[in-house]
Enzyme design. Structure first.
Site, PDB file in Angstrom:
ATOM      1  CG  HIS A 150       0.242   6.309  -0.215  1.00  0.00           C
ATOM      2  ND1 HIS A 150      -0.930   6.791  -0.758  1.00  0.00           N
ATOM      3  CD2 HIS A 150      -0.097   5.759   0.987  1.00  0.00           C
ATOM      4  CE1 HIS A 150      -1.927   6.551   0.076  1.00  0.00           C
ATOM      5  NE2 HIS A 150      -1.454   5.914   1.131  1.00  0.00           N
ATOM      6  CG  HIS A 175      -1.709   1.198   1.474  1.00  0.00           C
ATOM      7  ND1 HIS A 175      -3.021   1.328   1.054  1.00  0.00           N
ATOM      8  CD2 HIS A 175      -1.406   2.368   2.094  1.00  0.00           C
ATOM      9  CE1 HIS A 175      -3.485   2.508   1.407  1.00  0.00           C
ATOM     10  NE2 HIS A 175      -2.522   3.159   2.039  1.00  0.00           N
ATOM     11  CD  GLU A 176       2.026   3.396   3.779  1.00  0.00           C
ATOM     12  OE1 GLU A 176       2.154   4.484   3.187  1.00  0.00           O
ATOM     13  OE2 GLU A 176       1.107   3.166   4.588  1.00  0.00           O
ATOM     14  CG  HIS A 228      -6.188   6.283   1.211  1.00  0.00           C
ATOM     15  ND1 HIS A 228      -6.027   7.034   2.344  1.00  0.00           N
ATOM     16  CD2 HIS A 228      -5.168   5.384   1.224  1.00  0.00           C
ATOM     17  CE1 HIS A 228      -4.967   6.608   3.021  1.00  0.00           C
ATOM     18  NE2 HIS A 228      -4.426   5.606   2.347  1.00  0.00           N
TER      19      HIS A 228
END
Length: 390
Positions: free
Chosen positions: A192, A188-189, A198
């Site tokens: 980013h 997930h990071e 999100h």
């Protein structure tokens, strides 16, 4: 863009927000209620014209949930953000002020593994990178002498949490992870870092899920705010790695997000969804975004001219006034000149030093910055001369 699931990269281009706040500073990927303790002092800033609450970390960095912003990405007041800029329209702006979110040049994330990382954190990081690199066009390279990179560090917290900058931001990029951070969180990071926001902040999210504000921790409501500045790409993807969990920021053990029928979506897994993969391969195309014409000397061969009023997505390429441009998250990047039968050196940035904030420059000086070559004009504005590596 490719198909419906296009990483709905709203996440992709959805760097608009309703982003987030903090608590271990981040959403709980264990999908358990976050402990309600002393909250950090928050101030109002604006990202792409929209208000967000951030924690001032010092040194020009601001935290909003698990996203770290730089001062160049934020403003103190609302601005009229242009979602459909004209190619070349921001090339004469102050260096770096083009701001917003920028993708990694040549599909390659340059990284540094900080000495603070444990052996387990390193393995989790490498496993997560492999998930991205084996299923998408994104590649990872440990830094040698590049002047733009992301440093992966231990944040010292014993939690399954993390935080990261949005996109490439020179040498200030960070991914901070806890000692218990799992592949679920790290994948997930990395999203980013690639520039993705999100999923639940999409403007069309109410057609797919219900946000249960009555169950959200006090002060965390802004993490679920819809963004009107987002460039929606593909369909809403409940399985995306960028989607909040059903119980993220819950204050009472009840879900903060449900499907329209009231049920909760499954806990996320340490893998990319079909939409994540398709969207990433659009944003980071197979040729690295360089417009390789398969041996044709003209990098613009087969690329259509930019058309005013047409909707373009991240990764799209156009020609404009004799140059090839590629759409980034918040701007167009100039790749090179059309009909270039004499390409010159393999890397236009070869031998050019990176931009130094403390140095005084004169018109005609060239610097590299965030993977691009800039030249200082007589009006003391920096002009983008093209992407490094071309």
């Amino acid at each position: 863009m490719k198909t419906k699931n296009l990483i709905n990269l709203a996440k992709v281009s959805m760097f608009s927000l309703g982003l987030f706040m903090t608590s271990c500073s981040n959403e709980s990927f264990d999908e358990l209620p976050n402990p309600v303790g002393e909250q950090p002092q928050l101030i109002e800033k604006f990202f792409l014209g929209e208000s967000i609450q951030v924690e001032d970390l010092g040194e020009g960095l601001y935290l909003h949930d698990d996203v770290i912003f730089t001062e160049d990405q934020l403003t103190d007041s609302a601005i009229n953000f242009n979602k459909s800029p004209e190619p070349g329209s921001d090339e004469d702006q102050k260096l770096g002020l083009a701001g917003g979110v920028r993708k990694w040049p040549n599909n390659t994330v340059i990284y540094v593994l900080d000495n603070s990382l444990t052996s387990n954190q390193i393995q989790v990081t490498l496993n997560s990178m492999q998930e991205w690199s084996t299923k998408t066009n994104v590649r990872f390279k440990e830094r040698t002498n590049e002047n733009y990179y992301v440093t992966i560090r231990n944040n010292g917290n014993t939690c399954n949490c993390g935080s990261a900058n949005l996109g490439v931001i020179g040498d200030r990029g960070r991914i901070n992870i806890g000692t218990r951070t799992s592949e679920v969180v790290m994948i997930h990071e990395i999203g980013h870092t690639l520039g993705y926001i999100h999923e639940q902040n999409r403007s069309d999210r109410d057609d797919h899920v219900i946000i249960r504000f009555e169950n959200i921790q006090d002060g965390a409501e802004s993490q679920f705010r819809k963004s009107n500045s987002a460039q929606l790409i593909g369909d809403f993807d409940i399985q995306s790695t960028m989607m909040y969990g059903a119980f993220t920021f819950s204050k009472n053990g009840q879900p903060t997000i449900t499907l329209l029928d009231g049920s909760t979506h499954p806990r996320r897994q340490p893998r990319l969804s079909a939409g994540d993969i398709a969207g990433t391969n659009q944003v980071y195309p197979g040729d690295g975004g360089g417009g390789d014409g398969g041996g044709d000397n003209d990098i613009c061969a087969g690329v259509e001219e930019w058309v005013r009023g047409r909707q373009y997505n991240v990764g799209d390429k156009v020609t404009y006034q004799g140059f090839l441009y590629e759409r980034d998250f918040t701007r167009w990047n100039r790749i090179g000149q059309c009909e270039n039968t004499n390409p010159g050196p393999a890397d236009i940035c070869e031998g050019v030093e990176p931009y130094n904030r403390s140095r005084r420059y004169s018109p005609g000086d060239e610097v590299t910055y965030q993977g691009f070559l800039y030249e200082l004009q007589s009006n003391f504005r920096w002009a983008n001369q093209g992407r490094c590596g071309n």
